[in-house]
Enzyme design. Structure first.
Site, PDB file in Angstrom:
ATOM      1  N   TRP A  74      36.785  18.395  15.045  1.00  0.00           N
ATOM      2  CA  TRP A  74      37.710  18.271  16.181  1.00  0.00           C
ATOM      3  C   TRP A  74      36.819  18.058  17.443  1.00  0.00           C
ATOM      4  O   TRP A  74      37.451  17.149  18.383  1.00  0.00           O
ATOM      5  CB  TRP A  74      38.536  19.537  16.219  1.00  0.00           C
ATOM      6  CG  TRP A  74      39.348  19.885  15.067  1.00  0.00           C
ATOM      7  CD1 TRP A  74      38.869  20.809  14.134  1.00  0.00           C
ATOM      8  CD2 TRP A  74      40.375  19.077  14.366  1.00  0.00           C
ATOM      9  NE1 TRP A  74      39.867  20.943  13.019  1.00  0.00           N
ATOM     10  CE2 TRP A  74      40.605  19.501  13.277  1.00  0.00           C
ATOM     11  CE3 TRP A  74      41.083  17.843  15.145  1.00  0.00           C
ATOM     12  CZ2 TRP A  74      41.507  19.229  12.695  1.00  0.00           C
ATOM     13  CZ3 TRP A  74      42.229  17.531  14.253  1.00  0.00           C
ATOM     14  CH2 TRP A  74      42.374  18.195  13.102  1.00  0.00           C
ATOM     15  N   ASP A  83      38.933  23.640  23.681  1.00  0.00           N
ATOM     16  CA  ASP A  83      39.951  23.653  22.689  1.00  0.00           C
ATOM     17  C   ASP A  83      39.671  24.956  22.015  1.00  0.00           C
ATOM     18  O   ASP A  83      38.852  25.361  21.200  1.00  0.00           O
ATOM     19  CB  ASP A  83      39.372  22.368  21.854  1.00  0.00           C
ATOM     20  CG  ASP A  83      40.531  22.212  20.498  1.00  0.00           C
ATOM     21  OD1 ASP A  83      41.335  23.036  20.715  1.00  0.00           O
ATOM     22  OD2 ASP A  83      40.172  21.258  19.775  1.00  0.00           O
ATOM     23  N   LYS A  99      48.605  28.373  15.098  1.00  0.00           N
ATOM     24  CA  LYS A  99      47.662  29.115  14.172  1.00  0.00           C
ATOM     25  C   LYS A  99      47.771  30.867  14.686  1.00  0.00           C
ATOM     26  O   LYS A  99      48.840  31.219  14.145  1.00  0.00           O
ATOM     27  CB  LYS A  99      46.338  28.610  14.453  1.00  0.00           C
ATOM     28  CG  LYS A  99      45.837  27.733  13.715  1.00  0.00           C
ATOM     29  CD  LYS A  99      44.747  26.735  14.302  1.00  0.00           C
ATOM     30  CE  LYS A  99      44.856  25.520  13.978  1.00  0.00           C
ATOM     31  NZ  LYS A  99      44.495  24.731  12.561  1.00  0.00           N
TER      32      LYS A  99
END
Lengths: 362, 362
Positions: A103, A173, A197
């Protein structure tokens, strides 16, 4: 009612049962409103209440000062990979990125479209099995910001403490560990997270931005890509995901009712320790991917002595009601994602299953 | 169970009761899956099935040829205002826009950031009370595309037939009348819509793109802003709104079960005619905003002899269970949004209420 199974998926992921039940009960008609949450206008009084309560409860959970603003956007962390540099990189047009996984690399790819990216540190040569040490991180004191990924779902690593960046704004992030542990938001310039999540369903992006950074958004930016647009309109420039914000609000309430971030953090550490202890005491049969000092409390990754055994374990686990344990292809093996809503009992049952499997197959 | 009321909101808007009930029943545990639709992975077999069924049913509803691809994105029509020019305007860097209301103007604003915008026609000087006549539309045969808004929620106008653009691709913002009537998709290059009126909840953007146009997306585009990214990854480059796509799938199935687009169109015309007849037969007490030949079947807008009477009517209507009738400030007065899921009985009841109000207050 059908039986629920243990969902170890990396995201979208397990949500609190109490929240699902409340949402279910009210889905056809929201009490006092006469219509479904899926039907109410984002300009209605009822949505105003839901939105305000969600923001308020999140401010409490994050212990947020008035220097920060909360936003509910769309497009996931993937769109933030672009919005962060588009809004925050000018006029310096250079930023530091610390690369700890897939990511982070995707974030770098978009940032390079905007300006110069300095890779301040990377552990790619070690297949991202660890977080860089402080002395390995080469920061540019004149960078527009420093970007890092707090938890790496694929590799199962997590920063134990955020990098120290002095006066340079720190951008994070936090998609996969937001609200799982206490952080000092005052150390950050901007935090973003796909909600799917710990926070809610997919389709909502959560952003915490330090208000002084909003001024960096240039007037030439496309309206929907500008933090200024969304900040000035309190996330209501256009129609947001009404349902997504509603569920996030229910989850924030559920967290507060259950002890807030501190209680979650304690429980998350207990759950992760149970599983790591099982790996560590397996005499090498279960081999964790992440270095011990870089281990994630959210995603636990490990290998078995052979791929055949890994397949066998996954197959038997699935039959036994443990779903989503297959690891990402970048690491192979297994991965157990145990976010806030994942019950301790589920981890205990998995540990028992793993010990049993080892006895039979070692 | 609490009583549901008549929801005339312009969007998010009323959804089919059968769909809400099915979603409610399955919200805690999706049958055969052991987890909620809010928890399943977008890479799971179950989501593959849901996604494939939704696409398939929508292809049937649109009578779509293989020249077209369906996409489920995020960010609403507002992000499409930017994505359309970013992807489709180069290399010509000029496009035609037909301006019929607030949303068209917003589309123009973003397009101007990318290239030259030719306003091919506008009815702004008449407060957008009508759609331009064919002879008023000045198209550039060398334009990259022609953009128009098929239905104007705020002003209550709707194109009776799409503009003829020859070989120049026609791009349509169909947010507020998509699936309400039959269209020949083969006349279009791209159609986009925020889902939150006829198609589903807020937070999903629906796009139909002619496959040859995908090649226009340049490599320098930010990944999430490129139609090519989403087309090549079948809308799964990143995590989509799983719940939103699920609801869209249920609504597509509900439409097919209830006669498809033709049946919806017939019913929508009947519903709108009931209300327009009431206005037309009120001897000027209820004065429609839109010209008769430009009237929308989705949003009916009208004024009363005074603002005081409008306020009185809205207040009494709300008490009587008719919600969301206040008109947009650009037009004033009243607006009844009667999308696919809005029951004919609700329109009949509103007409009775309006006639009664007129008798008492004329």
């Amino acid at each position: 009612m059908e039986k629920r199974i243990y969902n170890f998926s990396a995201g979208p992921a397990i949500l609190p049962e109490d929240v699902l039940k409340e949402a279910q009960e009210d889905l056809f008609v929201l009490p006092g409103v006469g219509m479904s949450i899926l039907e109410i206008s984002h300009r209605s009084k009822k949505f105003d209440e839901i939105h305000a309560a969600a923001k308020n409860d999140l401010k409490t959970l994050f212990n947020l000062s008035d220097d920060y603003q909360l936003l509910f956007l769309q497009g996931g962390a993937s769109l933030q990979f672009s919005m962060v540099p588009l809004n925050l990189m000018p006029p310096k047009n250079k930023a530091d990125y610390i690369v700890t996984g897939t990511w982070s690399k995707k974030a770098v790819k978009e940032a390079k479209r905007v300006g110069a990216v300095n890779i301040a540190a990377t552990t790619e040569s070690e297949n991202f099995k660890r977080i860089p040490k402080p002395e390995e991180i080469k920061l540019d004191p004149d960078a527009a910001y420093v970007h890092f990924t707090s938890n790496n779902t694929i590799f199962g690593t997590e920063w134990q403490n955020e990098p120290e960046t002095g006066n340079v704004p720190l951008i994070c992030d936090a998609s996969s560990d937001i609200l799982s542990r206490k952080i000092n938001v005052n150390k950050y310039g901007l935090i973003y997270a796909g909600a799917q999540k710990n926070m809610g369903p997919s389709g909502v992006t959560f952003v915490i931005i330090r208000k002084d950074l909003i001024a960096r958004s240039g007037d030439s930016l496309h309206t929907m890509l500008s933090y200024k647009t969304h900040a000035e309109n309190d996330s209501l420039y256009n129609t947001p995901s009404v349902f997504g914000i509603y569920i996030i609000g229910l989850i924030a309430k559920w967290m507060l009712k259950n002890g807030g971030v501190d209680a979650m953090s304690k429980l998350n550490t207990e759950k992760a320790q149970l599983l790591y202890k099982c790996l560590d005491e397996s005499a090498g049969y279960y081999k964790g991917h992440a270095d011990k000092d870089s281990r994630s409390n959210m995603n636990i990754t490990w290998r078995l002595p052979s791929e055949d055994l890994e397949k066998k374990l996954i197959s038997e686990a699935t039959k036994a009601g443990f779903d989503g344990l297959k690891g990402h292809r970048s690491v192979g093996g297994l991965r157990a994602s145990i976010y806030n809503a994942f019950p301790k009992k589920g981890v205990e049952d998995l540990v028992e299953f793993l010990n049993d499997f080892k006895t039979k197959n070692a």
